[in-house]
Scaffold this motif. Sequence first.
Motif, PDB file in Angstrom:
ATOM      1  N   PHE A 254       0.854  -1.182   0.000  1.00 35.37           N
ATOM      2  CA  PHE A 254       0.000   0.000   0.000  1.00 35.37           C
ATOM      3  C   PHE A 254       0.892   1.235   0.000  1.00 35.37           C
ATOM      4  CE2 PHE A 254      -3.566  -2.358   2.422  1.00 35.37           C
ATOM      5  CZ  PHE A 254      -4.275  -2.570   1.254  1.00 35.37           C
ATOM      6  N   GLU A 255       0.538   2.194  -0.850  1.00 38.94           N
ATOM      7  CA  GLU A 255       1.184   3.505  -0.786  1.00 38.94           C
ATOM      8  C   GLU A 255       0.164   4.449  -0.184  1.00 38.94           C
ATOM      9  OE1 GLU A 255       2.638   5.598  -4.345  1.00 38.94           O
ATOM     10  OE2 GLU A 255       4.297   4.162  -4.296  1.00 38.94           O
ATOM     11  N   VAL A 256       0.539   5.091   0.912  1.00 37.29           N
ATOM     12  CA  VAL A 256      -0.408   5.926   1.648  1.00 37.29           C
ATOM     13  C   VAL A 256       0.162   7.330   1.786  1.00 37.29           C
ATOM     14  CG1 VAL A 256      -1.610   6.228   3.854  1.00 37.29           C
ATOM     15  CG2 VAL A 256      -1.150   3.921   3.008  1.00 37.29           C
ATOM     16  N   ARG A 257      -0.640   8.319   1.437  1.00 33.66           N
ATOM     17  CA  ARG A 257      -0.250   9.702   1.740  1.00 33.66           C
ATOM     18  C   ARG A 257      -1.154  10.161   2.882  1.00 33.66           C
ATOM     19  NH1 ARG A 257       1.425   8.877  -3.138  1.00 33.66           N
ATOM     20  NH2 ARG A 257       3.393   9.816  -3.817  1.00 33.66           N
ATOM     21  N   GLY A 258      -0.542  10.466   4.000  1.00 37.35           N
ATOM     22  CA  GLY A 258      -1.311  10.723   5.214  1.00 37.35           C
ATOM     23  C   GLY A 258      -1.768  12.166   5.328  1.00 37.35           C
ATOM     24  N   GLY A 259      -2.501  12.444   6.406  1.00 35.25           N
ATOM     25  CA  GLY A 259      -2.876  13.814   6.714  1.00 35.25           C
ATOM     26  C   GLY A 259      -4.274  14.213   6.266  1.00 35.25           C
ATOM     27  N   ASN A 260      -4.945  13.374   5.470  1.00 38.02           N
ATOM     28  CA  ASN A 260      -6.322  13.719   5.074  1.00 38.02           C
ATOM     29  C   ASN A 260      -7.285  13.462   6.228  1.00 38.02           C
ATOM     30  OD1 ASN A 260      -5.207  14.045   2.581  1.00 38.02           O
ATOM     31  ND2 ASN A 260      -6.529  12.579   1.518  1.00 38.02           N
ATOM     32  N   ARG A 261      -8.244  14.355   6.375  1.00 39.36           N
ATOM     33  CA  ARG A 261      -9.352  14.060   7.292  1.00 39.36           C
ATOM     34  C   ARG A 261     -10.395  13.276   6.512  1.00 39.36           C
ATOM     35  NH1 ARG A 261     -10.308  18.622  11.853  1.00 39.36           N
ATOM     36  NH2 ARG A 261      -8.115  19.133  12.205  1.00 39.36           N
ATOM     37  N   LEU A 262     -10.862  12.196   7.094  1.00 40.28           N
ATOM     38  CA  LEU A 262     -11.814  11.344   6.384  1.00 40.28           C
ATOM     39  C   LEU A 262     -13.230  11.711   6.821  1.00 40.28           C
ATOM     40  CD1 LEU A 262      -9.899   7.970   6.874  1.00 40.28           C
ATOM     41  CD2 LEU A 262      -9.465   9.794   5.237  1.00 40.28           C
TER      42      LEU A 262
ATOM     43  N   SER B 186      -2.870  -1.525  12.154  1.00 41.84           N
ATOM     44  CA  SER B 186      -2.381  -0.469  13.051  1.00 41.84           C
ATOM     45  C   SER B 186      -1.389   0.428  12.314  1.00 41.84           C
ATOM     46  CB  SER B 186      -1.701  -1.089  14.270  1.00 41.84           C
ATOM     47  OG  SER B 186      -2.556  -2.011  14.891  1.00 41.84           O
ATOM     48  N   LEU B 187      -0.496  -0.185  11.546  1.00 45.71           N
ATOM     49  CA  LEU B 187       0.481   0.592  10.781  1.00 45.71           C
ATOM     50  C   LEU B 187      -0.219   1.411   9.694  1.00 45.71           C
ATOM     51  CD1 LEU B 187       3.326  -2.092  10.474  1.00 45.71           C
ATOM     52  CD2 LEU B 187       3.295  -0.075  11.962  1.00 45.71           C
ATOM     53  N   LEU B 188      -1.273   0.840   9.130  1.00 40.75           N
ATOM     54  CA  LEU B 188      -2.047   1.554   8.109  1.00 40.75           C
ATOM     55  C   LEU B 188      -2.691   2.808   8.726  1.00 40.75           C
ATOM     56  CD1 LEU B 188      -3.191   1.669   5.266  1.00 40.75           C
ATOM     57  CD2 LEU B 188      -4.967   0.056   5.943  1.00 40.75           C
ATOM     58  N   ILE B 189      -3.237   2.656   9.931  1.00 38.06           N
ATOM     59  CA  ILE B 189      -3.844   3.801  10.630  1.00 38.06           C
ATOM     60  C   ILE B 189      -2.775   4.863  10.916  1.00 38.06           C
ATOM     61  CG2 ILE B 189      -4.895   4.532  12.818  1.00 38.06           C
ATOM     62  CD1 ILE B 189      -6.360   1.822  12.860  1.00 38.06           C
ATOM     63  N   ALA B 190      -1.591   4.411  11.363  1.00 40.35           N
ATOM     64  CA  ALA B 190      -0.494   5.348  11.628  1.00 40.35           C
ATOM     65  C   ALA B 190      -0.135   6.100  10.353  1.00 40.35           C
ATOM     66  CB  ALA B 190       0.723   4.587  12.166  1.00 40.35           C
ATOM     67  N   ALA B 191      -0.049   5.370   9.234  1.00 37.53           N
ATOM     68  CA  ALA B 191       0.336   5.979   7.961  1.00 37.53           C
ATOM     69  C   ALA B 191      -0.697   7.010   7.499  1.00 37.53           C
ATOM     70  CB  ALA B 191       0.513   4.896   6.898  1.00 37.53           C
ATOM     71  N   LEU B 192      -1.989   6.722   7.733  1.00 36.37           N
ATOM     72  CA  LEU B 192      -3.047   7.639   7.293  1.00 36.37           C
ATOM     73  C   LEU B 192      -3.027   8.937   8.098  1.00 36.37           C
ATOM     74  CD1 LEU B 192      -5.888   5.036   6.736  1.00 36.37           C
ATOM     75  CD2 LEU B 192      -4.981   6.571   4.979  1.00 36.37           C
ATOM     76  N   SER B 193      -2.432   8.881   9.300  1.00 35.01           N
ATOM     77  CA  SER B 193      -2.390  10.099  10.125  1.00 35.01           C
ATOM     78  C   SER B 193      -1.042  10.809   9.995  1.00 35.01           C
ATOM     79  CB  SER B 193      -2.631   9.741  11.592  1.00 35.01           C
ATOM     80  OG  SER B 193      -1.438   9.235  12.165  1.00 35.01           O
ATOM     81  N   ALA B 194      -0.090  10.159   9.312  1.00 30.86           N
ATOM     82  CA  ALA B 194       1.277  10.699   9.259  1.00 30.86           C
ATOM     83  C   ALA B 194       1.422  11.765   8.183  1.00 30.86           C
ATOM     84  CB  ALA B 194       2.262   9.554   9.001  1.00 30.86           C
ATOM     85  N   GLU B 195       2.530  12.537   8.283  1.00 34.15           N
ATOM     86  CA  GLU B 195       2.862  13.491   7.225  1.00 34.15           C
ATOM     87  C   GLU B 195       3.649  12.764   6.147  1.00 34.15           C
ATOM     88  OE1 GLU B 195       5.053  16.706   8.927  1.00 34.15           O
ATOM     89  OE2 GLU B 195       3.227  17.783   9.489  1.00 34.15           O
ATOM     90  N   GLY B 196       3.320  13.044   4.884  1.00 29.49           N
ATOM     91  CA  GLY B 196       4.124  12.466   3.811  1.00 29.49           C
ATOM     92  C   GLY B 196       3.670  11.071   3.415  1.00 29.49           C
ATOM     93  N   LYS B 197       4.539  10.413   2.642  1.00 30.58           N
ATOM     94  CA  LYS B 197       4.171   9.130   2.033  1.00 30.58           C
ATOM     95  C   LYS B 197       4.707   7.958   2.845  1.00 30.58           C
ATOM     96  CE  LYS B 197       6.179   6.972  -1.562  1.00 30.58           C
ATOM     97  NZ  LYS B 197       6.675   6.704  -2.911  1.00 30.58           N
TER      98      LYS B 197
END
Length: 435
Positions: free
Chosen positions: A5-13, A394-405
């Motif tokens: 998965f490539e995740v860019r974090g920081g979006n509010r869902l 859990s890591l996916l949730i961390a990535a979705l809240s993180a800055e950057g990719k």
Amino acid sequence: MSSAFEVRGGNRLQGEIVPQGAKNEALQIISAVMLTPEKVTISNIPDIVDVNLLIELLGDAGVRINRVSRDVCEFQADNIDLDYLQGPEFKKKSGRLRGSVMIAGPLLARFGKAFIPKPGGDKIGRRRLDTHIIGFERLGAKFIYDSDDNFFRLETNGLKGTYMLLDEPSVTGTANILMAAVMAEGTTTIYNAACEPYLQQLCRMLTRMGAKIQGIGSNMLIIEGVKYLGGCEHTMLPDMIEIGSFIGLAAMTQSEITIKNAGVEHLGIIPEKFRQLGINLEIRGNDIYIPSQETYEIQTFLDGSILTVSDHPWPGFTPDLLSIVLVVATQAKGSVMIHQKMFESRLFFVDKLIDMGAQIVLCDPHRAVVIGLGRQHALRGITMSSPDIRAGVSLLIAALSAEGKSTIQNIDQIDRGYQYIDERLRKLGADIRRV
């Protein structure tokens, strides 16, 4: 090459999400179709690797399968191929799937023989089959272990009811012994039985098939054996682990999310544990509404000491959600001690969170102290790999809240337990893609 998965974090869902059917219930319920030659219809089946593998395995063994839709399936086990179940193809296939052990109870009950591979599956510490095998022995099965091909063979010329005290309230162990006992001669008492909602669901299904079970929901099951079980219809509960994951996701990403049809009455202590982390959530009928929250503050105990969140057999807090609680705590205000009692290596993914900038002290394989950043610093995106299903999310949730990719590798582990998770999160506004 497995996908990532490539995740860019920081979006509010924002939006609504419907939890899938419960994975841990599915493996037991689908195995139970082997107890009857009549048709069994099961609804709300999660479309995930582990469950699909089990259905495929049953099909190979001669169960007639009609997949009405992705989440509804009709089974009829009126012509089981017992030879296939001791052949090389079954050994190879069943070894890939932890859930395959669950067909042993039904096979013993109905045909007097069963075959179990040595368990595979997760890297979360040892998962013993002792409870299952000792329970079958108490009911009168003999077991032979073939060390050449890592296979357990069980046989009996008739199971007899008995009293047993389990050495641990294993969910799969209780389910397997229960499925063997429903057709044993006489009365079986299982004390220190697991009493999870999924196990209560199995008891209700077996009762509809004609089994006689008392004590459903308690830790003492009394089963009066019957000669024959018939067909039935069964609808699975929503997956409480997914529901907990979505509550954590909403808080971490400051999102406004409604979890629809959450089976609220079966969630036990789960909503309360997330409230202890300072997360607002409202139960609206059978839905859970999580408002967008700027910050959330971990409660302390009444005497001011640091909150400890630990796992415990039901109705305690499920170990499957501790990884989620740990991640969510990294952005809370305050500190919390996470104590993972039931498995040895469930906390071994915290190094990835530390790399992302979280403040966590790993005390030992069972305990971690999380010092919440209170949103002072966002986590930063990194490349990481998922060691087990729950850590993966859990890591996916961390990535979705993180800055950057962030890049999460080995996501087959996530797909084993969560259906179309990337598509469903994209509908809420997450920037996630499969590569």
